[in-house]
Design a protein around this motif. Structure first.
Motif, PDB file in Angstrom:
ATOM      1  N   ILE A  28      44.923  45.318  36.429  1.00 48.33           N
ATOM      2  CA  ILE A  28      43.957  45.638  37.238  1.00 48.33           C
ATOM      3  C   ILE A  28      44.259  45.626  38.893  1.00 48.33           C
ATOM      4  O   ILE A  28      44.885  44.725  39.466  1.00 48.33           O
ATOM      5  CB  ILE A  28      42.420  44.526  37.275  1.00 48.33           C
ATOM      6  N   THR A  29      43.925  46.760  39.605  1.00 51.18           N
ATOM      7  CA  THR A  29      44.304  47.071  40.815  1.00 51.18           C
ATOM      8  C   THR A  29      43.170  46.488  41.773  1.00 51.18           C
ATOM      9  O   THR A  29      42.021  46.316  41.071  1.00 51.18           O
ATOM     10  CB  THR A  29      44.625  48.527  41.215  1.00 51.18           C
ATOM     11  N   ASP A  30      43.471  46.430  43.009  1.00 52.59           N
ATOM     12  CA  ASP A  30      42.485  45.870  43.977  1.00 52.59           C
ATOM     13  C   ASP A  30      41.331  46.907  43.937  1.00 52.59           C
ATOM     14  O   ASP A  30      40.115  46.745  44.007  1.00 52.59           O
ATOM     15  CB  ASP A  30      43.324  45.768  45.393  1.00 52.59           C
ATOM     16  N   ARG A  31      41.646  48.556  43.992  1.00 57.06           N
ATOM     17  CA  ARG A  31      40.522  49.491  44.076  1.00 57.06           C
ATOM     18  C   ARG A  31      39.835  49.482  42.733  1.00 57.06           C
ATOM     19  O   ARG A  31      38.496  49.560  42.861  1.00 57.06           O
ATOM     20  CB  ARG A  31      41.317  50.608  43.909  1.00 57.06           C
ATOM     21  N   GLU A  32      40.552  49.024  41.903  1.00 55.67           N
ATOM     22  CA  GLU A  32      39.425  48.782  40.380  1.00 55.67           C
ATOM     23  C   GLU A  32      38.633  47.580  40.475  1.00 55.67           C
ATOM     24  O   GLU A  32      37.445  47.828  40.062  1.00 55.67           O
ATOM     25  CB  GLU A  32      40.505  48.951  39.251  1.00 55.67           C
ATOM     26  N   MET A  33      38.883  46.834  41.039  1.00 51.28           N
ATOM     27  CA  MET A  33      38.199  45.531  41.223  1.00 51.28           C
ATOM     28  C   MET A  33      37.161  45.646  42.028  1.00 51.28           C
ATOM     29  O   MET A  33      36.097  44.877  41.993  1.00 51.28           O
ATOM     30  CB  MET A  33      39.240  44.119  41.480  1.00 51.28           C
ATOM     31  N   ALA A  37      31.528  47.401  37.724  1.00 50.85           N
ATOM     32  CA  ALA A  37      31.419  48.249  36.612  1.00 50.85           C
ATOM     33  C   ALA A  37      32.941  48.230  35.901  1.00 50.85           C
ATOM     34  O   ALA A  37      32.957  47.981  34.617  1.00 50.85           O
ATOM     35  CB  ALA A  37      31.152  49.357  36.564  1.00 50.85           C
ATOM     36  N   LEU A  38      34.050  48.215  36.497  1.00 46.10           N
ATOM     37  CA  LEU A  38      35.311  47.963  36.064  1.00 46.10           C
ATOM     38  C   LEU A  38      35.680  46.323  35.686  1.00 46.10           C
ATOM     39  O   LEU A  38      36.933  46.492  35.192  1.00 46.10           O
ATOM     40  CB  LEU A  38      36.211  48.849  36.854  1.00 46.10           C
ATOM     41  N   ARG A  39      35.147  45.815  36.198  1.00 45.00           N
ATOM     42  CA  ARG A  39      35.379  44.306  36.185  1.00 45.00           C
ATOM     43  C   ARG A  39      35.458  43.900  34.767  1.00 45.00           C
ATOM     44  O   ARG A  39      34.348  44.295  34.052  1.00 45.00           O
ATOM     45  CB  ARG A  39      34.929  43.487  36.919  1.00 45.00           C
ATOM     46  N   PRO A  40      36.323  42.991  34.297  1.00 44.34           N
ATOM     47  CA  PRO A  40      36.183  42.567  32.654  1.00 44.34           C
ATOM     48  C   PRO A  40      34.829  41.539  32.781  1.00 44.34           C
ATOM     49  O   PRO A  40      34.484  41.084  33.753  1.00 44.34           O
ATOM     50  CB  PRO A  40      37.366  41.695  32.526  1.00 44.34           C
ATOM     51  N   ILE A  53      33.929  54.129  26.669  1.00 45.38           N
ATOM     52  CA  ILE A  53      35.076  54.606  27.315  1.00 45.38           C
ATOM     53  C   ILE A  53      34.863  56.218  27.845  1.00 45.38           C
ATOM     54  O   ILE A  53      34.158  56.869  27.096  1.00 45.38           O
ATOM     55  CB  ILE A  53      36.343  55.059  25.986  1.00 45.38           C
ATOM     56  N   GLY A  54      35.215  56.497  29.030  1.00 46.94           N
ATOM     57  CA  GLY A  54      34.649  57.523  29.725  1.00 46.94           C
ATOM     58  C   GLY A  54      34.862  57.824  31.339  1.00 46.94           C
ATOM     59  O   GLY A  54      35.651  56.920  31.589  1.00 46.94           O
ATOM     60  N   ASP A  55      34.653  58.815  31.708  1.00 45.66           N
ATOM     61  CA  ASP A  55      34.944  59.281  33.038  1.00 45.66           C
ATOM     62  C   ASP A  55      33.782  58.632  34.051  1.00 45.66           C
ATOM     63  O   ASP A  55      33.294  57.782  33.842  1.00 45.66           O
ATOM     64  CB  ASP A  55      34.997  60.938  33.160  1.00 45.66           C
ATOM     65  N   SER A  56      33.876  59.155  35.198  1.00 46.61           N
ATOM     66  CA  SER A  56      33.224  58.456  36.339  1.00 46.61           C
ATOM     67  C   SER A  56      31.806  58.512  35.942  1.00 46.61           C
ATOM     68  O   SER A  56      31.005  57.467  36.346  1.00 46.61           O
ATOM     69  CB  SER A  56      33.601  59.257  37.671  1.00 46.61           C
ATOM     70  N   ARG A  77      34.215  47.979  29.156  1.00 46.23           N
ATOM     71  CA  ARG A  77      34.762  49.290  29.186  1.00 46.23           C
ATOM     72  C   ARG A  77      36.402  49.108  29.834  1.00 46.23           C
ATOM     73  O   ARG A  77      36.409  48.077  30.433  1.00 46.23           O
ATOM     74  CB  ARG A  77      33.887  50.051  30.183  1.00 46.23           C
ATOM     75  N   PRO A  78      36.987  50.036  29.703  1.00 45.31           N
ATOM     76  CA  PRO A  78      38.484  49.850  30.324  1.00 45.31           C
ATOM     77  C   PRO A  78      38.204  49.782  31.980  1.00 45.31           C
ATOM     78  O   PRO A  78      37.109  50.010  32.456  1.00 45.31           O
ATOM     79  CB  PRO A  78      39.069  51.343  30.055  1.00 45.31           C
ATOM     80  N   HIS A  79      38.963  49.094  32.561  1.00 46.21           N
ATOM     81  CA  HIS A  79      39.095  48.828  33.746  1.00 46.21           C
ATOM     82  C   HIS A  79      39.672  50.215  34.992  1.00 46.21           C
ATOM     83  O   HIS A  79      40.104  49.948  35.801  1.00 46.21           O
ATOM     84  CB  HIS A  79      39.873  47.703  34.347  1.00 46.21           C
TER      85      HIS A  79
END
Length: 118
Positions: A28-33, A37-40, A53-56, A77-79
């Protein structure tokens, strides 16, 4: 299940029994964190496991879907932004990890419509 169906549009695929999987994504990157919504998430034992699983667009409805299904399902969801179907096909095994999912919700499409010049 009725709430999930009304909260998101796409293909729902039922697979395998529920069990807790590791959600400690090592990449996980800083941007993703920065996006909640992208956090585990941590599974609540005994609840079904749902994977979006999907786009923005799907990133946008991940948190409301989690809220709507709180106490009814663990919504993962994936991160990352899963992008197009082509990207999804390349990354699907990584996104599925070693977990068993009760429902997998796919929302690809908008990225498939765009045209990028060579």
């Amino acid at each position: 299940m009725k709430t999930l169906h009304s909260a998101a549009v796409g293909l729902l695929l039922s697979v395998g029994p529920a069990f807790a999987a590791d959600t400690s994504y090592a990449t996980i990157t800083d941007r993703e964190m920065a996006s909640p919504a992208l956090r585990p998430i941590q599974d609540v034992p005994g609840l079904p496991r749902v994977l979006i699983i999907g786009d923005s667009v799907s990133i946008g409805y991940t948190l409301p879907t989690r809220d709507n299904l709180k106490g009814k399902a663990n919504v993962h969801r994936p991160h990352t932004n899963c992008g197009s179907t082509t990207e999804g096909e390349k990354s699907l095994d990584a996104w599925l990890e070693d977990g068993h999912w009760d429902v997998i919700h796919f929302n690809w499409g908008l990225h498939d419509l765009k045209f990028l010049k060579p």
